[in-house]
Design an enzyme around this catalytic site. Structure first.
Site, mmCIF file in Angstrom:
data_model
loop_
_atom_site.group_PDB
_atom_site.id
_atom_site.type_symbol
_atom_site.label_atom_id
_atom_site.label_comp_id
_atom_site.label_asym_id
_atom_site.label_seq_id
_atom_site.Cartn_x
_atom_site.Cartn_y
_atom_site.Cartn_z
ATOM 1 N N ALA A 1 0.826 -1.213 0.000
ATOM 2 C CA ALA A 1 0.000 0.000 0.000
ATOM 3 C C ALA A 1 0.862 1.265 0.000
ATOM 4 O O ALA A 1 2.092 1.215 0.069
ATOM 5 C CB ALA A 1 -0.937 -0.027 1.197
ATOM 6 N N HIS A 2 0.194 2.388 -0.017
ATOM 7 C CA HIS A 2 0.867 3.691 -0.120
ATOM 8 C C HIS A 2 1.774 3.960 1.070
ATOM 9 O O HIS A 2 1.439 3.644 2.201
ATOM 10 C CB HIS A 2 -0.139 4.823 -0.283
ATOM 11 C CG HIS A 2 -1.188 4.888 0.761
ATOM 12 N ND1 HIS A 2 -1.296 5.915 1.646
ATOM 13 C CD2 HIS A 2 -2.200 4.043 1.052
ATOM 14 C CE1 HIS A 2 -2.326 5.712 2.425
ATOM 15 N NE2 HIS A 2 -2.887 4.589 2.100
ATOM 16 N N ASN A 3 2.935 4.522 0.762
ATOM 17 C CA ASN A 3 3.898 4.963 1.779
ATOM 18 C C ASN A 3 4.537 3.833 2.584
ATOM 19 O O ASN A 3 5.221 4.088 3.574
ATOM 20 C CB ASN A 3 3.253 5.991 2.742
ATOM 21 C CG ASN A 3 2.988 7.311 2.060
ATOM 22 O OD1 ASN A 3 1.866 7.566 1.619
ATOM 23 N ND2 ASN A 3 4.008 8.117 1.937
ATOM 24 N N THR B 1 1.754 2.822 5.032
ATOM 25 C CA THR B 1 2.726 3.500 5.880
ATOM 26 C C THR B 1 3.497 2.550 6.789
ATOM 27 O O THR B 1 4.340 2.988 7.581
ATOM 28 C CB THR B 1 2.030 4.624 6.713
ATOM 29 O OG1 THR B 1 1.220 5.409 5.841
ATOM 30 C CG2 THR B 1 3.026 5.560 7.355
#
Lengths: 343, 343, 343
Positions: free
Chosen positions: C239-241, C259
């Protein structure tokens, strides 16, 4: 794109506390802030980064009172979180958007394309497809015969939409999404299986976002139905004849088996599995990796495989971790009771 | 395509009970029936819909005796379920099928293409590939060098088949399937990993259906082997050197690690995981989300992670839900025994 | 390609024990060996196959002492395992590699392409993209605007890389990989969700291999970061980050939520799930199907969902299987204590 602190403050209705002329050209997270970037502080937990960040500008709530010295320029706004969301949206809106029709692409003569399209190279639009206005169809996308796509929808590279499916307005389909592959339906016939033809379709309503490589199968008959505002993450599996209620959010790698109906405003974690032919009440929340094997009333909060009441699951799992201790205790008690009996 | 009730009845060897002239142009589920459609009643559980459905025609078993009034026309047949499957197949057979070679597509000079092909735009067929008769290759498909595809196979849009793989006759590969990517093989070398070359291939026998975005890796040496009649759902992962026995059915998001051999006629639920180097006996059934970590004898029925005997798992899980209660009971007993001892 | 046993022995610094003129043209596994192939025996567990294999030549450790008669020619080498890896690599290196630019492909005028490229038909390279030397871009690949790809990287058919992402040197991206789709970020707004723009990117460092249909989302701000030497299997979700530390290996169908930061040299089994905003210490090993819901110290070895110490989990699970028995014991004790009390 470069901006001075004072320009950003003006844009956001904020007040500069520091050098109004300092220039930023990108945003960053406060803990990774670099010179020339703008960061934000919304969560008090991250306050200590303000005093060490390399970011040139930090957006803060107007009520923020620094406890130490800091090097950055502050912009004080009503809500730092809302302000950064506004800035992200502005940044996004300013990014150049593709338009026009790249060649070679393949558009059937009987397809209709709305105004201001983007059709990327190697995109394929089948017979009788109807594409709305301002639709962006990225390269290598497959839009089968008779597919309908609503206005303002974005279809990223390599999406595959089988014939007869319907996608609403203002949807976003990420790369590799497959809509309308055959439902997994087979009837046993002697020692092997015979395919049950899948003649239905997939209907995706407006404002739906579908993550990369997610699959939504066509219905056996009728429609697999994704209601408006649904958000599906990457690698999700939606089987034939499933219905997902409006504004339901489903995290990555979750799978829903055939004909299950999910209510509105549900939230499912990642890697959740639901067996087929269930009804899941509106507002249900399901923890990651849970398995759902029965109908669920509205507003349930669930965990486990099979899942049950979340807080109860947590208690049971605490006990699961104590099982060896419990077993020892039980054996001890057994001996003591035997001793007592023998007396 | 429109049909009168009497024509459908004639087709199916059934008898009309109602208006023989009523016209239908689609099929529907009885609970969602719309005017102008034909529905069916096979499961007695759905009988009540007969009395309220909007469908114009309902197929029923000839023995059906209505308990209330109904508005639709009935067609009585020997078996409503068989009749609807026949109709679905007829409907499917009548849908127009793509044929011919669309341009631009890329067919290597040394590839051989059988009779009556469909090759969609932007499809790629590599050097020395051999495509059988009546094969449908949808747009944006990649058929690598030296790949063989048998007669009557359908390869939907965006399928990727790496060099040297073999696909049998009458297979269906849904959009986004990847056959023959490298097996996940790395040898530790100091603090990092060195790739082990994967020089084998994937062999898919006849009558196999593979769901959207499913991945089957090539073997390190030899072949990853999918035997005849296997049905794989969407987003399944089959690692290098796995063997899946004939007529085995595997639901979505299941993963099988390297070199595991699955017997014939197995049925795996969704999100099942099997570790590598196992042997799974023929006829094994595994419940969704289970994890398999050891060899399994024939005809096992399993649940859990790690999985064991299904009914036993169910009993254990019932007890798991009682754990807080058991713990309380245990603590109470402990006190009582301590009391008894002190007397 | 055909080789005599004596040539292979010379190549590997080994000694022929049998017919030096026997010819092989492929490798095989010893248990599936066919005439004309070369197999190897590294694991003593497989020794019995030496006496029955059909393989013409078998590589063995020089210390191997046959216990029975055998029909094949042996080549004795220092380490059979290393020798076969060397041979596989040589075989791989000798396979013809695609090169040149096939047509039609789409390369933006402002893109820069290094030396000795392969650009397959229907590949798309966007504005300002920078492609290094000796990069192989297979057919139907999408390289978005401003993407950078380092030297010697292989991008297989149908990979999709969104604008602004960065891929390092000597990486391998398998078919269907999606880099840079939007992170799954939505803010509630009344009864529905508003998209949070995702303006970051994905950065993949050198020597990373990414399996088929794996998805790595772009960061909301900043970068989703895959450090050097990471190996991701098929159908993985990042996922993102997220940050994945150097030389970490992640098996198929695992998902990491937004994250979360994973340390170096971790090994995750298949179908593992990690919730967002966690820190996972370097050298952590996580068993297949586990769920991680809290920060993890370095070199942890974990199992369960939620996961905890692996050997402890094993003990708890043994007890889980005894729960019905424990419950019976508890009920018996309860009765006996009641009896004792009544006396």
């Amino acid at each position: 794109m470069e901006f001075k602190a004072k320009d950003i403050a003006a844009l956001l209705g904020g007040v500069v506390d520091g050098d109004p002329e300092v220039i930023v050209n990108n945003v960053s997270k406060i803990e990774e802030g670099k010179p020339g970037t703008l960061a934000f502080l919304a969560n008090p937990k991250y306050e200590h980064y303000v005093y060490t960040t390399q970011a040139s500008v930090v957006l803060v709530n107007k009520t923020f009172e620094p406890a130490h010295e800091y090097a950055c320029t502050l912009i004080r706004v009503e809500s730092a979180y809302d302000a950064i969301a506004t800035l992200l949206q502005m940044y996004e809106d300013m990014r150049p958007k593709p338009q026009g029709i790249e060649q070679p692409s393949y558009v059937s003569e009987s397809a209709t394309i709305g105004e201001k399209p983007y059709i990327g190279a190697f995109a394929y639009i089948g017979k009788g497809a109807k594409i709305g206005n301002n639709v962006k169809i990225y390269p290598q996308t497959y839009i089968g015969d008779g597919v309908t796509v609503g206005d303002d929808t974005i279809i990223y590279a390599g999406v595959k939409i089988y014939s007869g499916c319907v996608v609403g307005k203002s949807c976003i389909l990420h790369a590799g999404v497959v809509l309308g592959a055959d439902g997994f339906g087979f009837a046993p016939e002697g020692d092997h299986y015979k395919k049950v033809p899948q003649i239905g379709n997939v209907v995706v309503e407006d404002n739906v976002e579908i993550g990369a490589n997610t699959c939504i199968d066509r219905a056996t008959m009728g429609s697999t139905l994704i209601h408006k505002g649904v958000k599906l993450d990457n690698l999700v599996q939606i089987a034939h004849n499933v219905v997902v209620g409006g504004n339901t959010v489903i995290a990555a790698q979750t799978g829903i088996a055939g004909t299950t109906k999910v209510g509105e405003n549900c939230v499912f974690g990642g890697q959740v599995g639901l067996v087929g032919h269930l009804t899941i009440g509106a507002g249900t929340q399901i923890a990651a990796q849970s398995g759902i094997t029965s109908n669920i009333p509205e507003k349930s909060v669930l965990r486990g495989s099979p899942a049950f009441d979340y807080p109860k699951y947590q208690k049971c799992y605490v006990m699961f971790r104590k099982l060896p201790e419990m077993y020892g205790l039980l054996r001890d008690l057994e001996k003591e009771v035997a001793n007592l009996k023998s007396k």
